[in-house]
Motif scaffolding. Sequence first.
Motif, PDB file in Angstrom:
ATOM      1  N   GLU A 390       0.834  -1.206   0.000  1.00  0.00           N
ATOM      2  CA  GLU A 390       0.000   0.000   0.000  1.00  0.00           C
ATOM      3  C   GLU A 390       0.867   1.254   0.000  1.00  0.00           C
ATOM      4  O   GLU A 390       0.568   2.232  -0.700  1.00  0.00           O
ATOM      5  CB  GLU A 390      -0.922  -0.007   1.219  1.00  0.00           C
ATOM      6  CG  GLU A 390      -1.898   1.155   1.234  1.00  0.00           C
ATOM      7  CD  GLU A 390      -3.009   0.983   2.263  1.00  0.00           C
ATOM      8  OE1 GLU A 390      -3.734   1.967   2.496  1.00  0.00           O
ATOM      9  OE2 GLU A 390      -3.152  -0.129   2.821  1.00  0.00           O
ATOM     10  N   LYS A 394       1.043   4.308  -2.895  1.00  0.00           N
ATOM     11  CA  LYS A 394       0.878   5.722  -2.539  1.00  0.00           C
ATOM     12  C   LYS A 394       2.070   6.567  -2.983  1.00  0.00           C
ATOM     13  O   LYS A 394       1.916   7.736  -3.324  1.00  0.00           O
ATOM     14  CB  LYS A 394       0.677   5.859  -1.035  1.00  0.00           C
ATOM     15  CG  LYS A 394      -0.662   5.351  -0.547  1.00  0.00           C
ATOM     16  CD  LYS A 394      -0.812   5.491   0.967  1.00  0.00           C
ATOM     17  CE  LYS A 394      -2.189   5.028   1.439  1.00  0.00           C
ATOM     18  NZ  LYS A 394      -2.323   5.113   2.918  1.00  0.00           N
ATOM     19  N   ASN A 425      -8.975  -4.307  -1.987  1.00  0.00           N
ATOM     20  CA  ASN A 425      -9.166  -3.222  -1.019  1.00  0.00           C
ATOM     21  C   ASN A 425      -7.963  -2.284  -0.996  1.00  0.00           C
ATOM     22  O   ASN A 425      -8.115  -1.056  -0.942  1.00  0.00           O
ATOM     23  CB  ASN A 425      -9.402  -3.804   0.380  1.00  0.00           C
ATOM     24  CG  ASN A 425     -10.766  -4.448   0.518  1.00  0.00           C
ATOM     25  OD1 ASN A 425     -11.696  -4.107  -0.216  1.00  0.00           O
ATOM     26  ND2 ASN A 425     -10.902  -5.388   1.444  1.00  0.00           N
ATOM     27  N   VAL A 426      -6.750  -2.865  -1.040  1.00  0.00           N
ATOM     28  CA  VAL A 426      -5.540  -2.038  -1.041  1.00  0.00           C
ATOM     29  C   VAL A 426      -5.459  -1.200  -2.308  1.00  0.00           C
ATOM     30  O   VAL A 426      -5.137  -0.009  -2.267  1.00  0.00           O
ATOM     31  CB  VAL A 426      -4.276  -2.926  -0.897  1.00  0.00           C
ATOM     32  CG1 VAL A 426      -3.005  -2.099  -1.120  1.00  0.00           C
ATOM     33  CG2 VAL A 426      -4.239  -3.594   0.466  1.00  0.00           C
ATOM     34  N   ARG A 429      -7.849   1.714  -2.201  1.00  0.00           N
ATOM     35  CA  ARG A 429      -7.449   2.761  -1.247  1.00  0.00           C
ATOM     36  C   ARG A 429      -6.250   3.563  -1.732  1.00  0.00           C
ATOM     37  O   ARG A 429      -6.171   4.773  -1.499  1.00  0.00           O
ATOM     38  CB  ARG A 429      -7.094   2.129   0.109  1.00  0.00           C
ATOM     39  CG  ARG A 429      -8.253   1.719   0.949  1.00  0.00           C
ATOM     40  CD  ARG A 429      -7.835   1.533   2.398  1.00  0.00           C
ATOM     41  NE  ARG A 429      -6.700   0.639   2.560  1.00  0.00           N
ATOM     42  CZ  ARG A 429      -6.795  -0.679   2.778  1.00  0.00           C
ATOM     43  NH1 ARG A 429      -8.002  -1.242   2.847  1.00  0.00           N
ATOM     44  NH2 ARG A 429      -5.721  -1.433   2.927  1.00  0.00           N
ATOM     45  N   ALA A 430      -5.291   2.888  -2.385  1.00  0.00           N
ATOM     46  CA  ALA A 430      -3.982   3.521  -2.569  1.00  0.00           C
ATOM     47  C   ALA A 430      -3.524   3.700  -4.001  1.00  0.00           C
ATOM     48  O   ALA A 430      -2.560   4.439  -4.236  1.00  0.00           O
ATOM     49  CB  ALA A 430      -2.927   2.712  -1.801  1.00  0.00           C
ATOM     50  N   MET A 457     -16.185   1.081  -6.749  1.00  0.00           N
ATOM     51  CA  MET A 457     -15.230   2.008  -6.140  1.00  0.00           C
ATOM     52  C   MET A 457     -14.298   2.631  -7.173  1.00  0.00           C
ATOM     53  O   MET A 457     -13.688   3.670  -6.921  1.00  0.00           O
ATOM     54  CB  MET A 457     -14.410   1.281  -5.061  1.00  0.00           C
ATOM     55  CG  MET A 457     -15.242   0.754  -3.895  1.00  0.00           C
ATOM     56  SD  MET A 457     -16.137   2.068  -3.030  1.00  0.00           S
ATOM     57  CE  MET A 457     -14.765   2.964  -2.281  1.00  0.00           C
TER      58      MET A 457
END
Length: 519
Positions: A390, A394, A425-426, A429-430, A457
């Motif tokens: 993650e 980023k 999910n990672v 998010r990132a 998403m």
Amino acid sequence: MSKLNKDILFLIFNELQNNSSDLFSCLMVNKYWCETVIPILWKNPWRFNIDYHKSSLYSIVVSYLPDNMKGFLAKEGIHISDKSLAIDYLSFCKSINMNVIDDIISTESSPGYYRSLLQEELYNTLMKKCPGIKYLDIRSDYQIFCLPCILESKPRLESLCELACNTSTDPNYFYRLARICQRIQRIIIINKNAKANHGITILIEAQKNLKYFKWMDHFNEEYCLEIFEGFNKDPYTESFYALRKHADTLNHIEISIQHDRISNYYDIYDNQNYIFLQYTLLELYKLKTLKVSSPVFLNSEVFEEKLETVAFPDLEILEKNVIDIYQATCIIKNSVCLKELWIYKYRFDCDRFSDDSLNFIRTIRENCELIEYLTIPVFPLSDNHLAEFELLLKRCQNLRSLAFRDSRCRENRRKEIEYGIDLSNVIIRAAPFSLKEIEFSYDIWFSSKTLRTFFEMWKGRPAISIQTCVHFYRSNYLVKLIDEYKTSGVIKDFTILNSSYAFYGDLHQEPFSGSDFYI
């Protein structure tokens, strides 16, 4: 467009030089455009693979032959155009491609003495008329450097920038070439010989500003066995060691060593200790592009100790068919300019895989902020690995393409669905906004529920292209789900790659009972 001056048109047409249909159509607009396009077309006229163009090339080139030679060849049934030329085409030509020229000649004339005579006359004409040869492709059986005109044409060849050749050519041929051409920047070698060609080595050593080197094996299985049955026939070491002389200038290496047809190759490789390639690479510190298709590098402590100390500060592209994950980490740890990492198979020690894969992810995150194309092994499903991955996403805000490669060292191989949930999910998010392509290996499966959540998403981002070799996505329900998000613009492409079930063994079983794969 009609008001644009010639310089502007020339710049525009230059941008079209790799699009033959558009460039040729510009010839038909008017005389002004035609005169502007011709110098671009004739800088390297042999590269356009169009039948009618080849016929035109033949007509134009033979029109430069002396009248007495035209008459002689015409009497022998070889077609010679009698049209006069309005433009001196060869005055723009800066390249000779012998394969294409020989193909044109064989199409337009019958085999035998007269075709050979036509070849000689055409090459003599080209060497005399072309101003300064920048590109020369001599991957042909015809020995152009044996022609008398070569000595007269020495000034034209001294400016040679790019050479394509093969190792089956007589070494004496390359000795002569090395004496004349010492400013070649790009060398492309097709290896067709099981024995070393000393002439190739001398040619490499003679260059003063070599920047680009490409070596491709292209021989049959019998030659492969000849090479690996006896190290004394090794065709590589001498030439590859010559590359070390050019460490200060060489920035592009592309190597393809043919080894896939030998079933017990790795045993032979270990026994013969083929280190010519890996130790050469250690010294080429100015590389920007490194593309290698070869057997896995030796797991030698001496080699790995040296690998740990080298740096490739300018490296932008690293492509390797197979490499140990620890060795890959060593190469990229100081490659702060790395933009593309293409690894097609990672090898590893299962006992060290957890630590090595975590260190690999961390090394990319810490050193490769500019990465755009990344291939990564499917790492263990642990909190540490997911957290580090993650952080990588980023930090690497230029990432455009992400590919996961199979690994079979995870403690529980039946976590494909769980892996898909955590990984998606990672990524949601990132992942940087630039990410547009993802390739998932067979170690990663997504249930319909996870897929729908992921696509929901993903809305608001650029459309995503996904590749996978999991064939369960061909089920009617999942096809409808994918089509739904294609229609809404969330998915650009969803490709299911063909693969062999046998290759993956027990990974190609139906999802275990009770999974939510079809939920």
